[in-house]
Design an enzyme around this catalytic site. Structure first.
Site: not given
Ligand code: DQA
Length: 159
Positions: A9-10, A17, A22, A86, A89, A110, A112, A119
């Protein structure tokens, strides 16, 4: 070899964003770069981004070789050898996602963009990490490329 690149998501908002966290690279740019890298590695990539958890879970089932649910996109219906994930959240909360990945035994790394361990406290735990082949975080967009190289090397070594 076929690898799925799955974003949660997002992550469709990358580029605009919270760029201080990011970066300014868009998801389309990340995918284009991964496509270039994949040609050098001689692997086929499929890409998908989800804002709805069930859609991601249905896709993981299909990528793991189960009969695809009706909503799964055509290019994601065939079995994959592994995945970059990825999960945004959902990383921090979704046992359902980890269960889906382990339920179909889909090997995954995984990824990120940000260093989740540096964080807010609620981001410092990943429910996916214990099932992952590896975790790459904090290296921004290039982390996806590194994760791809690492996953392919692992899968080839295991053959
Ligand atoms: C994320 C880190 C997560 O905590 C966050 O909710 C994201 C992006 C990252 O790529 O750094 O949406 O996965």
């Amino acid at each position: 070899m076929r690898i799925a690149v799955l974003n949660g998501p997002n992550l469709n908002l990358l580029g605009t964003r919270e760029p201080e966290i990011y970066g300014t690279t868009t998801l389309a740019e990340i995918e284009a770069r991964l496509h270039e890298v994949s040609m050098g590695l001689n692997v086929e990539l499929v890409f998908a981004q989800f804002n709805h958890e069930g859609d991601l879970i249905d896709t993981i089932h299909a990528l793991g070789g189960r009969a695809p649910a009706p909503g799964v996109a055509p290019e994601l219906r065939a079995k994959a050898n592994g995945a970059l994930v990825n999960a945004g959240a959902w990383t921090h909360t979704s046992l359902a996602l980890r269960d889906a990945l382990s339920g179909v035994a889909l090997p995954y790394v995984e990824v990120h963009l940000s260093n989740i361990f540096a964080r807010e406290p609620e981001r410092r735990h990943s429910v996916l990490a214990s099932g992952a082949r590896g975790v790459v975080c904090g290296l921004g967009a290039v982390g996806y490329e590194l994760a791809l190289g690492g996953l392919v090397a692992q899968l080839r070594a295991a053959k």
